[in-house]
Motif scaffolding. Structure first.
Motif: not given
Length: 394
Positions: A123-129, A131-135, A326-327, A72-80
């Motif tokens: 690879g693109k999905i993992v990096r995007d998610v 980054r958004n977890i950290w941000i 790592v972050k 619920n925290i991330l869905k709006s940020h990782i939705k495409r």
């Protein structure tokens, strides 16, 4: 043949080669990957896992309630958005792929066949998610270090480790990576492999309070610490650290300190053990008591690695991507710890990290600093501060 004709001939050859490359591509999406919604692991297994809390936790390294809150925290940020050509991968599946990658240490190619998603897309999905977890979760999972927060940390170390005036345990760990291109020996460490360094501070609940990630593997702990934003704020008196206080009745006022190993230099707010061998009993007791408190950062790294098994192998991604991994893992460590606590298996296995030792002599500090350390040592052998069994441990 003049230069213009040579250039024209070269252009024609390049066009022909590109045309041949295009012709080699038989599928827009490979038939195996087209069956993602019928046979992909997420669509085939996810709902079954939700019916069993224990299996769900084992698969995603967090409870169902924690997963749902994270989603619920991330869905709006990782939705495409969907396109004319294809439907987008939904945010819940993107989060599931990322957590499975971190939890297992599988390669993108391994996950391609289980989730039926192309390895490059994973690879693109993992990096995007990551980054958004950290941000979007860093501030929530790593609380702002207010004066009240510092007091809680100090009280925690005094209660759990019997070390007064302690702001946290600090240490650095090598995160193994594949050699970055054109990096020379910058990431090559004294253990003879390539790494980036995670410098971290934790409290007595095995929670990260500060992390600095991405320094060259060849750097020493003290160098990284003194270049970190935490150190700069410490020097500028911007950390809201409580004022010095006495650790014994009628004793002198002593500063609150971070505790580290011999790789760090002795400073006003940073305590390290006595160096050398054949130390007198009082100094041995001090080193033991400091070591008991410093263990918390070692245990924190161990819990991190045993929960997120991606750290059981070298990270086969570029350095920026490795830093994102790592972050996000440090944030998820705190997130799961706050909500689900520790599982026994997360703390049982040995540490896959290498402890960093200083490769250079660190100056022990001036007379005032050694006097402060001496006051701590005196307290640990006094009637007020001693532990009944501490002499059995030296």
């Amino acid at each position: 043949m003049d230069s213009d004709e040579e250039a024209l001939l070269l252009l024609l050859l390049l066009k022909r080669r590109r045309r041949r490359r295009r012709q080699k591509r038989t599928f827009w999406v490979h038939p195996i990957l087209e069956l993602r919604e019928q046979h992909g692991q997420f669509h085939h297994l996810f709902m079954e896992l939700r019916s069993d809390e224990e299996k769900f936790f084992n698969y995603f390294r967090m409870s169902k309630s924690s997963f749902d809150e994270l989603y619920n925290i991330l869905k709006s940020h990782i939705k495409r958005e969907d396109t004319i050509m294809r439907r987008s991968i939904q945010p819940e599946e993107r989060l599931a792929v990322t957590l499975r990658y971190l939890a297992t240490g599988c390669t993108f190619m391994d996950l391609q066949y289980s989730f039926r998603i192309a390895s490059t897309t994973i690879g693109k999905i993992v990096r995007d998610v990551c980054r958004n977890i950290w941000i979007h979760m860093k501030d929530m999972c790593m609380e702002q270090l207010t004066k009240d927060k510092w007091k809680d940390i100090i009280n925690g170390f005094k209660k759990n480790a019997q070390f007064p005036n302690c702001l946290g345990a600090v240490d650095g760990k090598h995160i193994r990576i594949i050699q970055p291109a054109q990096s020379g020996s910058s990431y090559y460490n004294y253990k003879n492999y390539f790494s980036i360094i995670l410098l971290a501070v934790c409290d007595s609940n095995h929670m990260f309070t500060f992390v600095d990630i991405g320094s060259y593997g060849r750097h020493a702990d003290s160098t990284i610490f003194e270049e970190s934003c935490l150190y700069k704020m410490l020097q500028e008196k911007k950390l809201n650290i409580p004022p010095p206080s006495a650790i014994s009745q009628n004793g002198p006022l002593l500063p609150n300190v971070f505790i580290g190993d011999e790789a760090f230099s002795l400073q006003e707010n940073l305590m390290r053990p006595y160096g050398g061998k054949n130390l007198p009993e009082k100094k041995k007791i001090f080193n033991y008591r400091l070591s008991r408190a410093r263990r918390y950062i070692e245990c924190t790294f161990g819990i991190l690695a045993n929960k997120w098994r991606i750290f059981h192998r070298p990270l086969n991604v570029n350095v920026d991507f490795a830093v994102d991994i790592v972050k996000s893992s440090c944030v998820l460590h705190n997130y799961v710890k706050q909500r689900d606590g520790n599982k026994f298996e997360d703390t049982f296995e040995g540490l896959p990290y290498s402890i960093i030792h200083s490769t250079q002599q660190v100056r022990p500090g001036g007379p005032m600093l050694t006097t402060i350390r001496e006051e701590f040592a005196n307290y640990f052998v006094s009637e007020e501060g001693k532990l009944d069994w501490q002499w059995n441990m030296i």
